[in-house]
Design a protein around this motif. Structure first.
Motif, PDB file in Angstrom:
ATOM      1  N   LEU A 417       0.642  -1.426  -0.221  1.00  0.00           N
ATOM      2  CA  LEU A 417      -0.128   0.646  -0.176  1.00  0.00           C
ATOM      3  C   LEU A 417       0.784   1.093   0.109  1.00  0.00           C
ATOM      4  O   LEU A 417       1.869   1.447   0.271  1.00  0.00           O
ATOM      5  CB  LEU A 417      -1.692   0.048   1.132  1.00  0.00           C
ATOM      6  N   ASP A 418       0.016   2.660  -0.267  1.00  0.00           N
ATOM      7  CA  ASP A 418       1.334   3.178  -0.401  1.00  0.00           C
ATOM      8  C   ASP A 418       1.366   4.270   1.126  1.00  0.00           C
ATOM      9  O   ASP A 418       0.133   4.039   2.449  1.00  0.00           O
ATOM     10  CB  ASP A 418      -0.335   4.837  -1.283  1.00  0.00           C
ATOM     11  N   ARG A 419       2.780   4.234   1.784  1.00  0.00           N
ATOM     12  CA  ARG A 419       2.605   4.645   2.743  1.00  0.00           C
ATOM     13  C   ARG A 419       2.265   5.922   3.405  1.00  0.00           C
ATOM     14  O   ARG A 419       1.928   5.430   4.579  1.00  0.00           O
ATOM     15  CB  ARG A 419       5.095   4.817   3.572  1.00  0.00           C
ATOM     16  N   ALA A 420       2.179   6.882   2.919  1.00  0.00           N
ATOM     17  CA  ALA A 420       1.656   7.596   3.353  1.00  0.00           C
ATOM     18  C   ALA A 420       0.166   7.433   3.626  1.00  0.00           C
ATOM     19  O   ALA A 420      -0.633   8.256   4.725  1.00  0.00           O
ATOM     20  CB  ALA A 420       1.741   9.341   2.562  1.00  0.00           C
ATOM     21  N   GLU A 421      -0.370   7.119   2.554  1.00  0.00           N
ATOM     22  CA  GLU A 421      -2.258   7.438   2.631  1.00  0.00           C
ATOM     23  C   GLU A 421      -2.123   7.371   3.691  1.00  0.00           C
ATOM     24  O   GLU A 421      -3.628   6.099   4.630  1.00  0.00           O
ATOM     25  CB  GLU A 421      -2.696   6.345   1.507  1.00  0.00           C
ATOM     26  N   LEU A 422      -1.301   4.922   4.221  1.00  0.00           N
ATOM     27  CA  LEU A 422      -1.870   4.420   5.140  1.00  0.00           C
ATOM     28  C   LEU A 422      -2.133   5.401   6.305  1.00  0.00           C
ATOM     29  O   LEU A 422      -2.686   4.906   6.772  1.00  0.00           O
ATOM     30  CB  LEU A 422      -1.005   3.031   4.410  1.00  0.00           C
ATOM     31  N   GLY A 423      -0.687   5.754   6.482  1.00  0.00           N
ATOM     32  CA  GLY A 423      -0.393   6.491   7.321  1.00  0.00           C
ATOM     33  C   GLY A 423      -1.720   7.521   7.921  1.00  0.00           C
ATOM     34  O   GLY A 423      -1.782   7.724   9.243  1.00  0.00           O
ATOM     35  N   VAL A 424      -2.098   7.814   7.357  1.00  0.00           N
ATOM     36  CA  VAL A 424      -3.594   9.150   7.291  1.00  0.00           C
ATOM     37  C   VAL A 424      -4.453   8.281   7.786  1.00  0.00           C
ATOM     38  O   VAL A 424      -5.445   8.866   8.736  1.00  0.00           O
ATOM     39  CB  VAL A 424      -3.720   9.600   6.207  1.00  0.00           C
ATOM     40  N   TRP A 425      -4.697   7.076   7.398  1.00  0.00           N
ATOM     41  CA  TRP A 425      -5.901   5.942   7.353  1.00  0.00           C
ATOM     42  C   TRP A 425      -6.162   5.695   8.385  1.00  0.00           C
ATOM     43  O   TRP A 425      -7.477   6.112   9.426  1.00  0.00           O
ATOM     44  CB  TRP A 425      -6.182   5.444   6.414  1.00  0.00           C
ATOM     45  N   GLU A 426      -4.787   5.028   8.781  1.00  0.00           N
ATOM     46  CA  GLU A 426      -4.160   4.282  10.096  1.00  0.00           C
ATOM     47  C   GLU A 426      -4.859   5.451  11.313  1.00  0.00           C
ATOM     48  O   GLU A 426      -5.276   4.801  12.421  1.00  0.00           O
ATOM     49  CB  GLU A 426      -2.944   3.653   9.949  1.00  0.00           C
ATOM     50  N   ALA A 427      -4.372   6.817  11.405  1.00  0.00           N
ATOM     51  CA  ALA A 427      -4.328   7.676  12.132  1.00  0.00           C
ATOM     52  C   ALA A 427      -6.033   8.006  12.798  1.00  0.00           C
ATOM     53  O   ALA A 427      -5.746   8.613  13.652  1.00  0.00           O
ATOM     54  CB  ALA A 427      -3.607   8.966  11.891  1.00  0.00           C
ATOM     55  N   ASP A 428      -6.788   7.710  11.557  1.00  0.00           N
ATOM     56  CA  ASP A 428      -8.447   8.155  12.001  1.00  0.00           C
ATOM     57  C   ASP A 428      -8.693   7.180  13.183  1.00  0.00           C
ATOM     58  O   ASP A 428      -8.728   6.117  12.856  1.00  0.00           O
ATOM     59  CB  ASP A 428      -9.454   7.080  11.124  1.00  0.00           C
ATOM     60  N   LYS A 429      -9.706   8.290  14.017  1.00  0.00           N
ATOM     61  CA  LYS A 429      -9.897   7.558  15.143  1.00  0.00           C
ATOM     62  C   LYS A 429     -11.141   6.392  15.260  1.00  0.00           C
ATOM     63  O   LYS A 429     -11.182   5.399  16.150  1.00  0.00           O
ATOM     64  CB  LYS A 429     -10.388   8.814  15.886  1.00  0.00           C
ATOM     65  N   ARG A 430     -11.806   6.964  14.824  1.00  0.00           N
ATOM     66  CA  ARG A 430     -12.960   5.400  13.393  1.00  0.00           C
ATOM     67  C   ARG A 430     -12.271   4.464  13.667  1.00  0.00           C
ATOM     68  O   ARG A 430     -12.441   3.538  14.070  1.00  0.00           O
ATOM     69  CB  ARG A 430     -13.985   6.629  12.942  1.00  0.00           C
ATOM     70  N   VAL A 431     -11.096   4.580  12.673  1.00  0.00           N
ATOM     71  CA  VAL A 431     -10.836   2.770  12.724  1.00  0.00           C
ATOM     72  C   VAL A 431      -9.988   2.237  13.264  1.00  0.00           C
ATOM     73  O   VAL A 431     -10.621   1.689  14.221  1.00  0.00           O
ATOM     74  CB  VAL A 431      -9.353   3.151  11.062  1.00  0.00           C
ATOM     75  N   ARG A 432      -9.533   3.122  14.488  1.00  0.00           N
ATOM     76  CA  ARG A 432      -8.628   2.483  15.723  1.00  0.00           C
ATOM     77  C   ARG A 432     -10.052   1.819  16.622  1.00  0.00           C
ATOM     78  O   ARG A 432      -9.523   1.346  16.874  1.00  0.00           O
ATOM     79  CB  ARG A 432      -7.783   3.480  16.657  1.00  0.00           C
ATOM     80  N   ARG A 433     -10.916   2.868  16.464  1.00  0.00           N
ATOM     81  CA  ARG A 433     -12.348   2.700  17.655  1.00  0.00           C
ATOM     82  C   ARG A 433     -12.204   1.290  17.738  1.00  0.00           C
ATOM     83  O   ARG A 433     -12.805   0.290  17.775  1.00  0.00           O
ATOM     84  CB  ARG A 433     -13.086   3.866  17.723  1.00  0.00           C
ATOM     85  N   HIS A 434     -12.466   1.181  15.946  1.00  0.00           N
ATOM     86  CA  HIS A 434     -13.189  -0.065  15.449  1.00  0.00           C
ATOM     87  C   HIS A 434     -12.384  -1.455  15.610  1.00  0.00           C
ATOM     88  O   HIS A 434     -12.912  -2.638  15.625  1.00  0.00           O
ATOM     89  CB  HIS A 434     -13.430  -0.034  13.672  1.00  0.00           C
ATOM     90  N   VAL A 435     -10.643  -1.239  15.312  1.00  0.00           N
ATOM     91  CA  VAL A 435     -10.219  -2.036  15.469  1.00  0.00           C
ATOM     92  C   VAL A 435      -9.993  -2.575  16.971  1.00  0.00           C
ATOM     93  O   VAL A 435      -9.976  -3.806  17.499  1.00  0.00           O
ATOM     94  CB  VAL A 435      -8.963  -2.228  14.722  1.00  0.00           C
ATOM     95  N   SER A 436     -10.373  -1.902  18.349  1.00  0.00           N
ATOM     96  CA  SER A 436      -9.821  -1.885  19.634  1.00  0.00           C
ATOM     97  C   SER A 436     -11.090  -3.234  20.353  1.00  0.00           C
ATOM     98  O   SER A 436     -10.720  -3.697  20.911  1.00  0.00           O
ATOM     99  CB  SER A 436     -10.248  -0.662  20.428  1.00  0.00           C
TER     100      SER A 436
END
Length: 615
Positions: A417-436
């Motif tokens: 994946l694109d490293r920069a795009e992945l970093g932005v997506w992974e830093a999203d609070k909704r993503v982290r809350r979902h994976v938690s």
């Protein structure tokens, strides 16, 4: 008519490896320990990197079996013995315990009471224990279990039994075992046969001698001989990459982080003592280093040899082999050997500005085509009852220092994946809350230790994303390239502490399928971009939606979210985690979480709508 029963060489590791029970042409057998393998004919399988991680001297494949035309009757092979030894006749219902001396070469067992002689069938039920032992059920005891000790002693015949079927009932209620000894007549139905019944464990497996039996106090469980919890193989695999081009410690930043930790010096001083394990866990929690890296750093610091694999009586953790493989695939100049041939490629979208093609170019990074790969798969042992039960080594006598293995050759597509795009997506609070929420389910799962060896100490959103993406990619490739999903396999590189963000999809069949260039050809431009777009569009909808898309937990231990057999699941042999830790919503988006490829889905739908309006 003489019959020949064969097991393919690749099947002697999985699925019919040491300790596995399998049926073939109406007969049932179990694979013996490697201590019974013939010395002649077995083939060495070189894999220094995997041998070092597992702490063994090497690997051997079972002797190859010739085909029907050139078969040698007495050629040595991997030994299998008949199990269960209790058989019954479908006509007269007589039960017979077949011993090795009763075997007739080239012929299935026959009923001695019927004319013409009928072929005997194996009993359906066996007993296992959590220590890994497997044995026949004591059917005489079962038939007499409703009687007291004095009455049982009056029956002097232990093998005059019949397996009866009642026409007035169905299922287990219709089955019973009866004693036909003179003056006895004891019998008991099989309605409650499954489960624990206070029977004693034999303390050994069917291929072990009586002298090898141990005192086992674990309760036995009666299961069907094809039950899923009867056999859990522990298989390790590694790609054959050039050893000289990748150092044992490739992440200097992570190694420096470990050395700078406050507990590093105490760990080196206490290595081999009781407190060392606590120090290791705290260092791993703070730095994200795995066991292999700590072992290598300790060996470098103290001059000792790296510790070997887990103790034989504990489940073996999978060694982390992803570090060297990731370094090889992402190297500026890919290493090359006869069995590891890489070449860089692209999506072919460098000049595209129109959506959704421009979105694909932004979302994906490096593309590497592997024209030839070699993978070694080794069986270290197995467990019974549950995956986290004590490990039974492939050599039950514990004398040998090698493991059974097979090698497969194929090809693959490596995609990041694109490293920069992945970093932005992974830093999203909704993503982290979902994976938690998935992390919470993983913490309560019996598979936690096994899965953590693949995900790292913490389950990162990128792992679930990349893992689901690999499944979707394999399913789409099965349509585009003609390969079956079972002939493709995944490797996930998603450890944040090692800065990994890619997948490898490669052929996994042990035969010629998948070595003819078809998969690599599918990875060349413009086919790969078209495949990825069709994959993304297909993933946006599942025939089980909205139920699948809105699921908050499904699969073993609720370790999956939006993933079912209609959209994301694969054959078990294709998946590293056993079809767990999957969530389609992280790829294409959901009600409460943004998907990494969600903009591409929206752009593809808009482009399709524009085409329809033009028409």
């Amino acid at each position: 008519m003489s019959r020949t029963l064969r097991v393919r060489q690749s099947q002697t590791v999985v699925p019919f490896g040491v300790g596995a029970v399998f049926d073939i042409q109406g007969e049932s057998f179990v694979a013996t320990g490697i201590g019974d393998w013939p010395a002649r004919g077995r083939q060495p399988i070189p894999s220094a990197r995997l041998a070092s991680r597992l702490g063994v001297t090497g690997f051997y494949a079972a002797p190859a079996t010739a085909d029907d035309r050139f078969d040698t009757p007495d050629a040595p092979g991997a030994p299998y013995i008949r199990f269960p030894s209790w058989l019954f006749c479908g006509a007269c219902r007589r039960m017979k315990r077949l011993r090795i001396a009763d075997e007739k070469r080239g012929q299935p067992p026959r009923c001695p009471s019927c004319s013409p002689a009928r072929t005997l069938a194996p009993m359906r039920f066996v007993q296992i224990c959590a220590t890994g032992h497997l044995s026949d059920i004591d059917w005489w005891f079962w038939a007499h279990s409703r009687r007291d000790t004095a009455e049982r002693r009056q029956c002097g015949e232990r093998e005059k039994l019949r397996f009866l079927v009642s026409e007035r009932a169905s299922g287990l209620e219709a089955l019973s075992v009866a004693c036909t000894a003179k003056g006895c007549g004891a019998s008991r139905g099989l309605l409650d046969i499954l489960g624990t019944h206070g029977m004693r464990c034999s303390g050994r497996n069917p291929w072990q001698r009586s002298a090898e039996a141990v005192e086992c106090v674990k309760p036995v469980q009666v299961v069907q001989r094809t039950a899923g919890n009867l056999y859990y193989p522990v298989v390790h695999s590694a790609l054959d990459i050039p050893e000289t081009d990748v150092s044992a410690i490739t992440d200097d930043a992570l190694a420096a982080k470990v050395r700078e930790h406050d507990l590093w010096v105490p760990l080196c001083k206490m290595e081999g003592r009781g407190r060392a394990e606590a120090f290791r866990e705290m260092i791993q929690e703070d730095t994200g280093a795995d066991d292999a890296l700590l072992d290598a750093l300790i060996a470098e610091e103290t001059g000792a040899t790296p510790s070997g694999p887990s103790a034989p009586d504990t489940p073996a953790a999978r060694p982390d082999l992803s570090r060297e493989e990731w370094a090889a695939f992402t190297a500026p100049v890919p290493p090359a050997t006869r069995d590891f041939a890489l070449r860089e490629s692209t999506l072919g979208l460098s000049g595209e500005t129109a959506e959704p093609w421009a979105g694909l170019r932004r979302a994906f990074g490096q593309v590497v085509l592997a024209d030839r790969l070699r993978e070694v798969r080794a069986l270290s042992g197995f467990t019974r009852v549950s995956p986290d039960a004590p490990l039974v080594p492939a050599d039950t006598a514990r004398r040998l220092k090698w493991l059974p293995a097979v090698e497969v050759f194929g090809e693959g597509i490596f995609l990041t994946l694109d490293r920069a795009e992945l970093g932005v997506w992974e830093a999203d609070k909704r993503v982290r809350r979902h994976v938690s929420s998935m992390c919470a389910d993983l913490d309560h799962s019996f598979q936690k230790d096994r899965l953590e060896s693949l995900t790292g100490p913490d389950l990162a959103p990128r792992f679930v994303l990349l893992h689901t993406l690999a499944h979707l990619f394999i399913r789409q490739l099965s349509f585009e390239s003609g390969y079956t999903t079972a002939s493709l396999r995944e490797r996930i590189y998603a450890r944040p502490e090692q800065d990994q963000y890619g997948i490898l999809v490669y052929t996994a069949a042990g035969d010629a399928e998948g070595t003819l260039g078809g998969l690599v050809r599918q990875g060349e431009p413009p086919r790969l971009a078209e495949t990825l777009l069709r994959m993304t569009e297909a993933a946006a909808w599942c025939s089980a939606d909205p139920l699948c898309a809105e699921h908050t937990g499904q699969g073993f231990g609720n370790l999956n979210r939006a993933a079912c057999h209609a959209c994301a699941l694969l054959p078990e042999t294709s998946c590293e985690t056993g079809n767990t830790l999957l969530d389609r919503a992280l790829v294409v988006g959901g009600d409460h979480v943004p998907g990494y490829l969600e903009p591409i889905v929206a752009a593809a739908r808009a482009a399709a709508a524009d085409v329809l309006e033009e028409k």
